[in-house]
Design a protein around this motif. Structure first.
Motif, PDB file in Angstrom:
ATOM      1  N   CYS A 165     -27.620  14.891  -5.654  1.00 19.50           N
ATOM      2  CA  CYS A 165     -27.044  14.193  -4.524  1.00 19.50           C
ATOM      3  C   CYS A 165     -26.919  15.454  -3.704  1.00 19.50           C
ATOM      4  N   GLY A 216     -26.810  18.507  -0.450  1.00 20.38           N
ATOM      5  CA  GLY A 216     -25.652  19.037   0.183  1.00 20.38           C
ATOM      6  C   GLY A 216     -25.382  18.458   1.785  1.00 20.38           C
ATOM      7  N   THR A 227     -19.976  16.144   2.554  1.00 12.38           N
ATOM      8  CA  THR A 227     -20.314  15.840   0.668  1.00 12.38           C
ATOM      9  C   THR A 227     -18.843  15.399   0.539  1.00 12.38           C
ATOM     10  N   THR A 274     -20.173  12.417  -0.800  1.00 13.68           N
ATOM     11  CA  THR A 274     -20.810  12.475  -2.277  1.00 13.68           C
ATOM     12  C   THR A 274     -19.749  11.964  -3.128  1.00 13.68           C
ATOM     13  N   GLY A 296     -23.212  18.944  -2.306  1.00 11.49           N
ATOM     14  CA  GLY A 296     -23.397  18.043  -3.982  1.00 11.49           C
ATOM     15  C   GLY A 296     -23.454  18.630  -4.954  1.00 11.49           C
ATOM     16  N   CYS A 331     -19.802  18.580  -5.907  1.00 14.27           N
ATOM     17  CA  CYS A 331     -20.087  17.579  -6.736  1.00 14.27           C
ATOM     18  C   CYS A 331     -20.660  17.555  -8.041  1.00 14.27           C
ATOM     19  N   ILE A 368     -26.916  12.702   2.481  1.00 15.60           N
ATOM     20  CA  ILE A 368     -26.065  13.226   3.647  1.00 15.60           C
ATOM     21  C   ILE A 368     -26.585  13.164   4.969  1.00 15.60           C
TER      22      ILE A 368
END
Length: 426
Positions: A13, A15, A20, A23, A49, A52, A292
């Protein structure tokens, strides 16, 4: 479908502040069909990220059953972004002011800059962010999850088929080392500037933080050491500590190091999802990268706003390109038979160490076809935007693109494959 038939997937994931929330939407959709034809074996994350990834990981690890873990992970993802949204009138005014100031700065207007150490509002922001993290996960529970690992000499991760691992990145701003924090640690000590503990005869360096001389060779050995540290909420906070907004984070009893946003190191960690696992059957089959920052900049670089935007995109993607290139080269070496496949000997009975890995991309789309007009031109300023409607648009877009991703994945379409397990010859 049995576990042996499921594709083992690690999710990385990237950032990007408020962006995000996309995400969170992606993970929510992936968790909706988790354990169908794929099973998540690891998460990695940086900055937003990492937040999450923490929510999804903690939900899965603390669920009483696999189904309960999937449900809990989705609930925590929903909760964390509800907490991040600017809800009260005062929060909405603050949010609007911060976003507008950042936009003025991007346009080249002279905007006063205040270091977080001298900003009277920074401690309040840090306290609120810490409360958001504590709303996701309990610190004591995390410590138990980290410590509940075998203490033998095995280099492979413990057997945990229903419990994914988590890797979070941050950077030591003092000595420049990239740090990985995980629930599968190699070093149980609190993070310290270990290079200072190892004297060397030749070559010294004086730290900017002190007058103590650090041996150059020891320093660079430290910078190149890739050791997983124990995961903590402070480590996640460090991964999201943007130095222009938050003060650097000190971890444990370490008074020498200050940790900054993982965007300066690995965005997100990818290689670490494979590192240290000797038996290839325990490695993921695929890595799904939630990106992202866009790969291609669609607009002309003819004003300061676009230049500032693209500079941030490139800076955040540099290490990612290097890690993806490394995986691609290993895939090629395995295909060409240039790698020693077994850790101890060449017998067919020995567990093979390397295997080709497929990397697929789920990317936040900023094109003109984007259904939400606000998402067609995202900038560094919008990474600070916490308006509820903006957050919800990003989450909705995440679910939509994850749904399209799963359809392509199941149809065998390779349009989202960026590193193929069966690479073509150079």
């Amino acid at each position: 479908m049995s576990e042996t038939d499921q594709t083992k997937v690690a999710i990385a994931c990237q950032g990007g502040g408020s962006h995000t929330a996309f995400t969170a939407g992606v993970l929510d959709r992936l968790l909706e069909e988790h354990r169908s034809d794929y099973r998540i074996t690891a998460f990695s994350g940086t900055s937003g990220g990492a937040v999450c990834a923490l929510a999804a990981w903690y939900g899965l690890r603390t669920g009483t059953t696999p189904a309960a873990g999937d449900k809990r992970a989705r609930e925590l993802l929903e909760q964390v972004w509800d907490d991040i949204k600017s809800q009260t009138y005062a929060e909405q005014l603050t949010n609007r002011g911060l976003v507008q100031i950042q936009r003025f700065a991007e346009m080249g207007f002279p905007v006063p800059q205040i270091a977080p150490d001298h900003n009277p509002f920074a401690p309040a922001g840090e306290k609120r962010f810490r409360a958001i993290l504590e709303g996701i996960a309990d610190e004591d529970a995390i410590e138990e999850l980290v410590q509940d690992l075998p203490k033998d000499d095995s280099t492979d991760p413990p057997e945990a088929p229903d419990q994914p691992w988590l890797y979070v990145s941050a950077v030591d701003a003092i000595n420049g080392s990239f740090e990985i924090f995980s629930d599968w640690p190699e070093d149980s000590r609190n993070p310290t500037t270990r290079a200072m503990e190892r004297p060397h005869k030749s070559g010294t360096h004086t730290s900017h933080a002190s007058t103590e001389e650090v041996p150059f060779r020891a320093l660079y050995r430290e910078l190149l050491t890739d050791v997983r540290r124990p995961l903590t909420l402070d480590a996640v906070a460090a991964s999201a500590a943007v130095p222009t907004l938050f003060r650097g984070v000190r971890l444990g009893n370490d008074d020498e190091s200050i940790y900054w946003d993982g965007l300066f190191s690995q965005n997100p960690p990818v290689r670490n999802l494979l590192r240290g696992i000797e038996d290839r059957t325990k490695k993921p089959d695929e890595i799904w990268l939630i990106r992202i920052n866009p790969t291609v900049h669609e607009r002309e670089l003819d004003d300061l706003e676009d230049i500032f935007d693209r500079r941030n995109e490139l800076a955040g993607s540099l290490s990612l390109y290097q890690e993806l290139y490394h995986i691609r080269r290993v895939n090629q070496w395995v295909t060409d038979g240039k790698l020693r496949l077994t850790p101890a000997d060449d017998s067919e009975d020995a567990p093979r160490r390397y295997k080709p890995i497929t990397v697929r991309l789920i990317e936040l789309d900023e094109g003109d076809d984007q259904p939400f007009e606000e998402l067609r031109k995202l900038t560094p300023a919008s990474k600070l935007d916490r308006r509820p409607e903006f957050i919800e648009q990003l989450k909705t877009q995440g679910r939509t693109q994850a749904d399209q991703f799963l359809a392509s994945y199941r149809q065998g379409v390779k349009e989202n494959v960026i590193v193929d397990a069966e690479p073509e010859a150079d």
